[in-house]
Design a protein around this motif. Structure first.
Motif, PDB file in Angstrom:
ATOM      1  N   GLY A 121       0.610  -1.690   0.388  1.00 13.70           N
ATOM      2  CA  GLY A 121      -0.154   0.483   0.042  1.00 13.70           C
ATOM      3  C   GLY A 121       0.949   1.069   0.460  1.00 13.70           C
ATOM      4  O   GLY A 121       0.126   2.536   0.540  1.00 13.70           O
ATOM      5  N   GLU A 122       1.983   1.261   0.182  1.00 12.63           N
ATOM      6  CA  GLU A 122       2.964   1.960  -0.427  1.00 12.63           C
ATOM      7  C   GLU A 122       4.284   2.033  -1.075  1.00 12.63           C
ATOM      8  O   GLU A 122       3.979   0.976  -1.551  1.00 12.63           O
ATOM      9  N   SER A 123       4.446   2.931  -2.216  1.00 10.71           N
ATOM     10  CA  SER A 123       5.136   3.233  -2.809  1.00 10.71           C
ATOM     11  C   SER A 123       7.110   2.547  -3.046  1.00 10.71           C
ATOM     12  O   SER A 123       6.749   3.519  -1.783  1.00 10.71           O
ATOM     13  N   LEU A 124       6.986   2.209  -3.498  1.00 10.55           N
ATOM     14  CA  LEU A 124       8.710   1.618  -3.576  1.00 10.55           C
ATOM     15  C   LEU A 124       9.845   2.568  -4.420  1.00 10.55           C
ATOM     16  O   LEU A 124       9.761   2.403  -5.533  1.00 10.55           O
ATOM     17  N   THR A 125      10.355   2.876  -4.206  1.00 11.75           N
ATOM     18  CA  THR A 125      12.165   3.549  -4.690  1.00 11.75           C
ATOM     19  C   THR A 125      13.148   2.339  -5.647  1.00 11.75           C
ATOM     20  O   THR A 125      13.790   2.262  -4.243  1.00 11.75           O
ATOM     21  N   LEU A 126      13.297   1.901  -5.875  1.00 10.19           N
ATOM     22  CA  LEU A 126      14.234   1.215  -6.230  1.00 10.19           C
ATOM     23  C   LEU A 126      15.487   1.945  -7.547  1.00 10.19           C
ATOM     24  O   LEU A 126      14.917   2.760  -8.166  1.00 10.19           O
ATOM     25  N   ASN A 127      16.696   1.420  -6.472  1.00  8.19           N
ATOM     26  CA  ASN A 127      17.809   2.258  -8.089  1.00  8.19           C
ATOM     27  C   ASN A 127      18.601   1.172  -8.762  1.00  8.19           C
ATOM     28  O   ASN A 127      18.817  -0.247  -7.925  1.00  8.19           O
ATOM     29  N   MET A 128      18.947   1.270  -9.950  1.00 13.48           N
ATOM     30  CA  MET A 128      19.122   0.060 -10.743  1.00 13.48           C
ATOM     31  C   MET A 128      19.984   0.805 -11.539  1.00 13.48           C
ATOM     32  O   MET A 128      20.086   1.975 -11.914  1.00 13.48           O
ATOM     33  N   GLU A 129      21.120  -0.160 -12.156  1.00  9.97           N
ATOM     34  CA  GLU A 129      22.291   0.430 -13.155  1.00  9.97           C
ATOM     35  C   GLU A 129      21.980  -0.907 -14.051  1.00  9.97           C
ATOM     36  O   GLU A 129      21.891  -2.072 -14.308  1.00  9.97           O
ATOM     37  N   ALA A 130      22.354  -0.263 -15.624  1.00 13.59           N
ATOM     38  CA  ALA A 130      22.374  -2.087 -16.838  1.00 13.59           C
ATOM     39  C   ALA A 130      23.066  -1.188 -17.751  1.00 13.59           C
ATOM     40  O   ALA A 130      23.314   0.029 -18.214  1.00 13.59           O
ATOM     41  N   ASP A 131      23.433  -1.670 -18.478  1.00  9.22           N
ATOM     42  CA  ASP A 131      24.587  -0.982 -19.955  1.00  9.22           C
ATOM     43  C   ASP A 131      23.512  -0.848 -20.759  1.00  9.22           C
ATOM     44  O   ASP A 131      22.082  -1.679 -20.611  1.00  9.22           O
ATOM     45  N   VAL A 132      23.713   0.063 -21.344  1.00  6.44           N
ATOM     46  CA  VAL A 132      23.004   0.711 -23.063  1.00  6.44           C
ATOM     47  C   VAL A 132      23.858   0.233 -24.339  1.00  6.44           C
ATOM     48  O   VAL A 132      24.803   0.505 -23.928  1.00  6.44           O
ATOM     49  N   ARG A 133      22.851  -0.121 -24.998  1.00  8.91           N
ATOM     50  CA  ARG A 133      23.387   0.446 -26.110  1.00  8.91           C
ATOM     51  C   ARG A 133      24.640   1.739 -26.255  1.00  8.91           C
ATOM     52  O   ARG A 133      24.024   2.767 -25.755  1.00  8.91           O
ATOM     53  N   PRO A 134      25.631   1.306 -26.372  1.00 11.81           N
ATOM     54  CA  PRO A 134      26.484   3.075 -27.344  1.00 11.81           C
ATOM     55  C   PRO A 134      26.501   3.674 -27.358  1.00 11.81           C
ATOM     56  O   PRO A 134      25.717   3.767 -28.784  1.00 11.81           O
ATOM     57  N   SER A 135      26.643   5.358 -27.182  1.00 12.41           N
ATOM     58  CA  SER A 135      26.232   6.096 -28.910  1.00 12.41           C
ATOM     59  C   SER A 135      27.234   6.193 -28.770  1.00 12.41           C
ATOM     60  O   SER A 135      28.982   6.951 -28.585  1.00 12.41           O
ATOM     61  N   ALA A 136      28.370   6.282 -30.272  1.00 10.76           N
ATOM     62  CA  ALA A 136      29.128   5.967 -30.839  1.00 10.76           C
ATOM     63  C   ALA A 136      29.428   7.909 -31.866  1.00 10.76           C
ATOM     64  O   ALA A 136      28.152   7.731 -32.455  1.00 10.76           O
ATOM     65  N   MET A 137      30.678   8.639 -31.199  1.00  9.00           N
ATOM     66  CA  MET A 137      30.827   9.609 -32.337  1.00  9.00           C
ATOM     67  C   MET A 137      32.259   8.825 -33.026  1.00  9.00           C
ATOM     68  O   MET A 137      32.737   9.194 -33.065  1.00  9.00           O
ATOM     69  N   LEU A 138      31.534   9.159 -34.773  1.00 11.59           N
ATOM     70  CA  LEU A 138      32.150   9.882 -35.543  1.00 11.59           C
ATOM     71  C   LEU A 138      32.977  11.283 -35.952  1.00 11.59           C
ATOM     72  O   LEU A 138      31.789  12.307 -36.381  1.00 11.59           O
ATOM     73  N   LYS A 139      34.409  10.995 -35.586  1.00  6.29           N
ATOM     74  CA  LYS A 139      34.746  12.905 -35.717  1.00  6.29           C
ATOM     75  C   LYS A 139      35.106  12.784 -37.374  1.00  6.29           C
ATOM     76  O   LYS A 139      34.410  14.071 -37.618  1.00  6.29           O
ATOM     77  N   ALA A 140      34.451  11.741 -38.735  1.00  5.78           N
ATOM     78  CA  ALA A 140      34.977  11.711 -39.811  1.00  5.78           C
ATOM     79  C   ALA A 140      34.125  10.999 -40.428  1.00  5.78           C
ATOM     80  O   ALA A 140      34.973   9.553 -39.908  1.00  5.78           O
ATOM     81  N   TYR A 141      33.373  10.683 -41.721  1.00  7.74           N
ATOM     82  CA  TYR A 141      33.152   9.610 -42.052  1.00  7.74           C
ATOM     83  C   TYR A 141      33.350   9.619 -43.749  1.00  7.74           C
ATOM     84  O   TYR A 141      32.723   8.568 -44.514  1.00  7.74           O
ATOM     85  N   ARG A 142      33.509  10.866 -44.292  1.00  6.06           N
ATOM     86  CA  ARG A 142      33.133  10.915 -45.872  1.00  6.06           C
ATOM     87  C   ARG A 142      33.692  11.461 -46.075  1.00  6.06           C
ATOM     88  O   ARG A 142      34.723  12.644 -45.286  1.00  6.06           O
ATOM     89  N   ASP A 143      34.590  12.265 -47.414  1.00 11.36           N
ATOM     90  CA  ASP A 143      35.516  12.442 -47.396  1.00 11.36           C
ATOM     91  C   ASP A 143      36.713  12.408 -47.174  1.00 11.36           C
ATOM     92  O   ASP A 143      37.880  13.464 -47.327  1.00 11.36           O
ATOM     93  N   LEU A 144      36.718  10.901 -47.313  1.00 11.66           N
ATOM     94  CA  LEU A 144      38.701  10.327 -46.376  1.00 11.66           C
ATOM     95  C   LEU A 144      38.878   9.499 -47.307  1.00 11.66           C
ATOM     96  O   LEU A 144      38.553   9.351 -48.902  1.00 11.66           O
ATOM     97  N   GLU A 145      40.818   9.584 -47.827  1.00 14.21           N
ATOM     98  CA  GLU A 145      41.052   9.304 -48.307  1.00 14.21           C
ATOM     99  C   GLU A 145      41.513   7.857 -47.501  1.00 14.21           C
ATOM    100  O   GLU A 145      42.464   7.695 -46.455  1.00 14.21           O
ATOM    101  N   VAL A 146      41.794   6.356 -48.044  1.00 14.79           N
ATOM    102  CA  VAL A 146      42.012   5.449 -47.735  1.00 14.79           C
ATOM    103  C   VAL A 146      42.782   4.787 -48.057  1.00 14.79           C
ATOM    104  O   VAL A 146      42.521   5.030 -49.434  1.00 14.79           O
ATOM    105  N   GLU A 147      44.049   4.513 -47.535  1.00 13.69           N
ATOM    106  CA  GLU A 147      44.802   3.611 -48.134  1.00 13.69           C
ATOM    107  C   GLU A 147      44.876   1.908 -48.420  1.00 13.69           C
ATOM    108  O   GLU A 147      43.755   1.280 -46.748  1.00 13.69           O
ATOM    109  N   VAL A 148      44.306   1.487 -49.526  1.00 14.88           N
ATOM    110  CA  VAL A 148      43.923  -0.336 -49.257  1.00 14.88           C
ATOM    111  C   VAL A 148      44.934  -0.999 -49.772  1.00 14.88           C
ATOM    112  O   VAL A 148      45.580  -0.252 -51.245  1.00 14.88           O
ATOM    113  N   GLU A 149      45.407  -2.218 -49.329  1.00 17.34           N
ATOM    114  CA  GLU A 149      46.569  -3.145 -50.639  1.00 17.34           C
ATOM    115  C   GLU A 149      45.314  -3.695 -51.494  1.00 17.34           C
ATOM    116  O   GLU A 149      44.349  -4.251 -50.859  1.00 17.34           O
ATOM    117  N   GLU A 150      45.151  -4.270 -52.410  1.00 14.92           N
ATOM    118  CA  GLU A 150      45.232  -4.486 -53.260  1.00 14.92           C
ATOM    119  C   GLU A 150      45.443  -5.931 -53.838  1.00 14.92           C
ATOM    120  O   GLU A 150      46.481  -5.695 -54.419  1.00 14.92           O
TER     121      GLU A 150
END
Length: 468
Positions: A111-140
């Protein structure tokens, strides 16, 4: 999530989320009533029929605190399930209760409310400093290099081996070895594993780059015919080797396995040494390994096949190089639960590959030492896979890439057809839908990246050991 729960969130390091969950009084009361009904059905007391014990008798027998504890356990389970199912929170793994159960039991009152403190992993938020107009070196790869490699493979397949009089293994030899699996206590007669397995191993430096057989070649080199050593055992940096490593060949890792301490490891016995004799690349060779009469005809036929393979391999090389560059441009904190889950996948992949490369039984038992040696490589591979996937998903969100419903349904139907009927029926439709959609978005992101970046190409050199 159930609408009656009030949740406040705050970010934590390493892609974790703190949650303050307020459970309303009505839910606490329902949990208590449910626990009481369950106890009335299950408690057995003299003078009462099973399932008909009144509440007052249950309280008198068990005490109010025990009923509250039962109610609290059910309340925590139900609340955690509802919180984890909230798609807006995007939680991973299990919720971890930050308050002790005893402390919550003191606070909990029907009959009374209850406060629960929890923690969990979350899907990470990735930050890309650059992802277009890159010059990528590759061996073919080049068609010439792949043709040379294909001819070298055929030379090896058509080669012969001759015994060597020398009794000490050197690089370039073909070692005839026996693998002896560790015995299973009391189960030697019933074990499905072969007691011994004989195979040939080319002692070449290039094999040391192959993680599935890493350590095999340097372990065998220097062995004498008839000698037995444990597999695998660290041979560098061991305390028994000394600081300068001069005693490497006399360390316990390079001696016959101790009859008491070495029985839990796989053993290698060097049975003999051979030299490989490769045939000349001439018309006689072409006639021996193919339906063609001349080397010119064989090379022309192989060239057509290789041209298609070159295109596929070079596309994969470009994608690998591009993803590696994106990972360098990305800031992300990988939650431990994601790494642990991916580690399990990598472990299974590596085990299967190790067994395949060495021609072992699928039931081969891996020693603790071998698993420990693979652990670091597995961790790095797990992180690499996760970072690549997150980079693609970040690009898909940033560029607002979408998947048409018809495309999604077509891919799901194709996937279901590839599975056995029983497997397909067991699939959770919602999870399958999300899995396939994520995969399609990654594909679209990869295509977008290839279109909006440039490649600086180096062509692989032809192996100098192969005759033109």
């Amino acid at each position: 999530m159930a609408s009656d729960l009030q949740v406040k969130t705050s970010p934590r390091p390493q892609s974790r989320l703190a949650l303050e969950v307020v459970v309303p009084a009505e839910r606490c009361q329902r949990s208590y009533d449910k626990a009481m009904r369950g106890l009335c059905r299950t408690v057995r007391l003299p003078g009462f029929r099973p399932g008909r014990v009144p509440r007052t008798a249950v309280l008198q027998q068990l005490g109010a605190r025990q009923v509250w504890i039962t109610a609290l356990e059910q309340l925590l389970e139900d609340t955690a399930r509802d919180v984890l199912n909230d798609e807006d929170l995007n939680l991973l793994g299990k919720l971890q209760l930050q308050d002790s159960f005893d402390a919550l039991a003191q606070q909990f009152k029907p009959g009374e409310s209850l406060t629960l403190n929890m923690e969990a992993d979350v899907r990470p938020s990735a930050m890309l400093k650059a992802y277009r107009d890159l010059e990528v070196e590759v061996e073919e790869a080049s068609g010439e290099a792949m043709l040379a490699s294909a001819l070298e493979q055929r030379r090896r397949e058509a080669s012969t081996t001759v015994p060597l009089e020398r009794t000490t293994a050197e690089l370039g030899d073909v070692a005839v070895i026996k693998l002896l699996p560790p015995p299973r206590d009391g189960l030697e007669e019933e074990s499905p594993l072969p007691r011994e397995r004989e195979l040939e191993v080319d002692l070449e430096e290039r094999l040391e780059e192959d993680e599935t057989v890493s350590g095999i070649v340097p372990l065998i080199v220097g062995m004498a015919v008839g000698e037995t050593r444990a597999l695998p055992e660290e041979t560098k940096g061991d305390e028994a080797d000394g600081e300068d490593g001069e005693a490497e060949n006399s360390s316990p890792a390079r001696q016959d396995p101790d009859p008491e301490n070495g029985t839990n490891r796989v053993s290698i016995t060097l049975c003999g040494l051979k030299a490989r004799r490769l045939p000349e690349l001439d018309d006689a060779f072409a006639q021996k390994v193919s339906r063609f009469s001349t080397m010119a005809e064989l090379k022309e036929a192989l060239g057509r096949e290789i041209d298609r393979q070159v295109q596929e391999d070079n596309k994969e090389s470009r994608q690998d190089a591009l993803l590696n560059r994106l990972c360098e441009e990305m800031d992300v904190e990988l939650p431990q639960s994601m790494v642990d889950n991916e580690m399990e996948v990598v472990k299974e992949d590596r085990k299967k590959e190790f067994i395949r490369r060495l021609g072992l039984s699928p039931d081969f038992t891996f020693s603790d030492k071998l698993l420990q040696q693979l652990e670091l490589a597995n961790l790095e591979e797990a992180r690499r896979r996760l970072q690549r996937n997150l980079a693609l998903e970040t690009v898909a969100r940033a560029e607002q890439l979408t998947v048409a419903e018809t495309e999604l349904e077509d891919r799901i139907r194709t996937l279901r057809k590839q599975l056995k009927a029983g497997q397909a029926r067991k699939l959770d439709s919602r999870k399958l839908h999300a899995f396939v959609k994520t995969g399609l978005l990654r594909e679209k992101a990869m295509a977008w990246l290839e279109e909006h970046n440039t490649f600086k190409v180096r062509t692989a050199m032809v192996e100098s050991s192969v005759e033109p």
